[in-house]
Design a protein around this motif. Sequence first.
Motif, PDB file in Angstrom:
ATOM      1  N   ASP A  76       0.581  -1.689  -0.016  1.00 28.92           N
ATOM      2  CA  ASP A  76      -0.202  -0.041   0.159  1.00 28.92           C
ATOM      3  C   ASP A  76       0.611   1.438  -0.104  1.00 28.92           C
ATOM      4  O   ASP A  76       1.557   1.226   1.431  1.00 28.92           O
ATOM      5  N   HIS A  77       0.511   2.049  -0.889  1.00 26.28           N
ATOM      6  CA  HIS A  77       1.767   3.152  -1.007  1.00 26.28           C
ATOM      7  C   HIS A  77       0.726   4.714   0.057  1.00 26.28           C
ATOM      8  O   HIS A  77       1.779   5.782   0.169  1.00 26.28           O
ATOM      9  N   GLN A  78      -0.856   4.257   0.457  1.00 27.32           N
ATOM     10  CA  GLN A  78      -0.689   5.713   1.153  1.00 27.32           C
ATOM     11  C   GLN A  78      -1.075   6.648   0.276  1.00 27.32           C
ATOM     12  O   GLN A  78      -1.121   7.698   0.692  1.00 27.32           O
ATOM     13  N   ASN A  79      -1.007   6.697  -1.423  1.00 27.98           N
ATOM     14  CA  ASN A  79      -1.106   7.259  -2.269  1.00 27.98           C
ATOM     15  C   ASN A  79      -0.467   8.950  -1.703  1.00 27.98           C
ATOM     16  O   ASN A  79      -0.057   9.319  -2.144  1.00 27.98           O
ATOM     17  N   LYS A  80       1.080   8.244  -1.353  1.00 25.73           N
ATOM     18  CA  LYS A  80       2.331   9.050  -1.757  1.00 25.73           C
ATOM     19  C   LYS A  80       3.055   8.682  -2.199  1.00 25.73           C
ATOM     20  O   LYS A  80       4.077   8.157  -1.640  1.00 25.73           O
ATOM     21  N   PRO A  81       4.030  10.057  -2.761  1.00 29.43           N
ATOM     22  CA  PRO A  81       5.508   9.468  -3.760  1.00 29.43           C
ATOM     23  C   PRO A  81       6.472   9.063  -2.544  1.00 29.43           C
ATOM     24  O   PRO A  81       6.628   7.997  -3.029  1.00 29.43           O
ATOM     25  N   ASP A  82       6.904   9.262  -1.867  1.00 26.18           N
ATOM     26  CA  ASP A  82       7.627   9.034  -0.843  1.00 26.18           C
ATOM     27  C   ASP A  82       7.335   7.799  -0.541  1.00 26.18           C
ATOM     28  O   ASP A  82       8.841   7.079  -0.458  1.00 26.18           O
ATOM     29  N   VAL A  83       6.508   7.211   0.237  1.00 27.75           N
ATOM     30  CA  VAL A  83       5.792   5.621   0.455  1.00 27.75           C
ATOM     31  C   VAL A  83       6.207   4.689  -0.205  1.00 27.75           C
ATOM     32  O   VAL A  83       6.876   3.873  -0.278  1.00 27.75           O
ATOM     33  N   GLY A  84       5.483   5.652  -2.058  1.00 26.86           N
ATOM     34  CA  GLY A  84       6.084   4.634  -2.699  1.00 26.86           C
ATOM     35  C   GLY A  84       7.167   3.823  -3.688  1.00 26.86           C
ATOM     36  O   GLY A  84       7.386   3.424  -3.980  1.00 26.86           O
ATOM     37  N   THR A 105      -2.780   7.255  -8.652  1.00 27.47           N
ATOM     38  CA  THR A 105      -1.820   8.401  -7.932  1.00 27.47           C
ATOM     39  C   THR A 105      -0.966   8.634  -9.023  1.00 27.47           C
ATOM     40  O   THR A 105      -0.023   8.145  -8.888  1.00 27.47           O
ATOM     41  N   SER A 106      -1.226   9.696  -9.490  1.00 30.05           N
ATOM     42  CA  SER A 106      -0.116   9.875 -10.864  1.00 30.05           C
ATOM     43  C   SER A 106       1.156  10.526 -10.608  1.00 30.05           C
ATOM     44  O   SER A 106       2.275  10.070 -10.778  1.00 30.05           O
ATOM     45  N   SER A 107       1.330  11.112  -9.387  1.00 30.21           N
ATOM     46  CA  SER A 107       2.519  11.576  -8.466  1.00 30.21           C
ATOM     47  C   SER A 107       3.436  10.764  -8.135  1.00 30.21           C
ATOM     48  O   SER A 107       4.602   9.869  -7.846  1.00 30.21           O
ATOM     49  N   VAL A 108       2.673   9.296  -7.522  1.00 27.46           N
ATOM     50  CA  VAL A 108       3.310   8.223  -7.735  1.00 27.46           C
ATOM     51  C   VAL A 108       3.686   7.514  -8.331  1.00 27.46           C
ATOM     52  O   VAL A 108       5.047   7.024  -8.583  1.00 27.46           O
ATOM     53  N   ALA A 109       3.007   7.956  -9.940  1.00 26.10           N
ATOM     54  CA  ALA A 109       3.231   7.193 -10.531  1.00 26.10           C
ATOM     55  C   ALA A 109       4.227   7.511 -11.364  1.00 26.10           C
ATOM     56  O   ALA A 109       5.699   6.369 -12.459  1.00 26.10           O
ATOM     57  N   VAL A 122      10.593  -2.957 -15.472  1.00 23.67           N
ATOM     58  CA  VAL A 122       9.095  -2.744 -15.989  1.00 23.67           C
ATOM     59  C   VAL A 122       8.150  -2.511 -15.226  1.00 23.67           C
ATOM     60  O   VAL A 122       7.975  -2.518 -13.708  1.00 23.67           O
ATOM     61  N   HIS A 123       7.377  -1.729 -15.866  1.00 22.60           N
ATOM     62  CA  HIS A 123       6.579  -0.202 -14.839  1.00 22.60           C
ATOM     63  C   HIS A 123       5.221  -0.815 -15.647  1.00 22.60           C
ATOM     64  O   HIS A 123       4.917  -0.176 -17.151  1.00 22.60           O
ATOM     65  N   LEU A 124       3.864  -1.615 -14.940  1.00 18.36           N
ATOM     66  CA  LEU A 124       2.949  -1.176 -15.827  1.00 18.36           C
ATOM     67  C   LEU A 124       2.081  -1.066 -15.111  1.00 18.36           C
ATOM     68  O   LEU A 124       1.807  -1.187 -14.778  1.00 18.36           O
ATOM     69  N   ASN A 125       1.726  -0.165 -15.715  1.00 19.53           N
ATOM     70  CA  ASN A 125       1.025   0.618 -15.342  1.00 19.53           C
ATOM     71  C   ASN A 125      -0.550   0.919 -15.937  1.00 19.53           C
ATOM     72  O   ASN A 125      -0.739   0.799 -16.750  1.00 19.53           O
ATOM     73  N   SER A 126      -1.618   0.768 -14.618  1.00 24.16           N
ATOM     74  CA  SER A 126      -3.328   0.587 -15.147  1.00 24.16           C
ATOM     75  C   SER A 126      -3.810   1.868 -14.342  1.00 24.16           C
ATOM     76  O   SER A 126      -5.391   2.247 -15.333  1.00 24.16           O
TER      77      SER A 126
END
Length: 403
Positions: A76-84, A105-109, A122-126
């Motif tokens: 769970d990245h909690q919608n936080k870029p630093d956590v992700g 959450t685009s900032s995390v992505a 690889v980054h598989l973004n859905s």
Amino acid sequence: MRRGWTFLAGATATMLLAAGAQAQVSDDVVKLGVLNDQSGVYADLAGHGSVEAARMAVEDFGGTVLGKSIEVISADHQNKPDVGANIVNQWIDVDQVDAVVDVPTSSVALAVQEITRQKNRVHLNSTGGTSDLTGKACSPTTAHWTYDTFALANGTGRAVVQDGGESWFFLTADYAFGHALERDTAAAVEAAGGQVLGTVRHPFPNNDFSSFLLQAQASGSNVIGLANAGGDTINAIKQAREFGITQAGQRLAGLLIFLSDIHSLGLETAQGLVLTTGFYWDLDDETRAWSKRFAERNNGRMPTMVQAGVYSAVLHYLRAIEAAGTDEAKAVMAKMKELPIDDFFAKNGKLRQDGRMVHDMYLVQVKTPEESKGPWDYYKILRTIPGDEAFRPLQDGNCPLVQ
């Protein structure tokens, strides 16, 4: 005697080649990390359902690739870029994760995209929405699978203007996704002959939309464009109805609405909304069959477009590893762009040079309670939008990878 030695040498070479192909799987396992919101505003639309979809893809593929096992882990990245970012660095450096999957959450992505680019994963973004993932921030190791802000804007924004919604005021989540969705929708509205009267940006996530909705109401616009998602969109729509805004004649344009949002809102509140989606469970026999399997593993809940997209992306990734004979990121991505994409999620899909997976999108309208024939029967299809029309032209994205 020479013929015997020749045969033996040939057989030995064949075995060595086969062994070499299997040895190309790093650490003798292909490991997938599903990273998303599992406790906040995006948990219902992605969350544990996306993890389950990834597991289904692995099981349907057979559980192994090139003779090696496939594992799925999640966080769970909690919608936080630093956590992700911290999770992904740990996954790659310590846990040897080969692909990071889902990432709302685009900032995390965007943060995850930079890490996977630098570390050749690889980054598989859905679920991340910003079209910048295949624009100025594009990466040679990213596949952006399900939707993006350009496709949403091009579908819903254009359709609402053509239906008389010519003046817009945006209520926008104040982070990368909201900004991109507002930008792309404003461009689509103006290209269709509409005008933008103003915008207000709200914190992400947010519970109280009263002051923002009052500003939108005071603008005198025909349409209030909701450039947010998940729990924020649900709360904004409920509160707009409570304040009598929609009853007074202003229309809401939910620019990113998921099936799970309609389920939470109920048809009485959501009826009539027009939206753009990349998938609907009740499209045809194939989508119904897969969705029924998914629901049986997900507390009876039908899949959102991004959960179905996770399955499709993971299955295509595994097929590409098999075809490439390795799990090395750039080699796999080259095969992903070469192989056709044809499954229940996407017919005749293609992965472009910039990492955008191009497939049909659907303009839909939410049914009235009277029109619905049962649980999860929420959409009627207004139009199929061909992929080449739905997504931004390759040459217009300013992706450095595009020659």
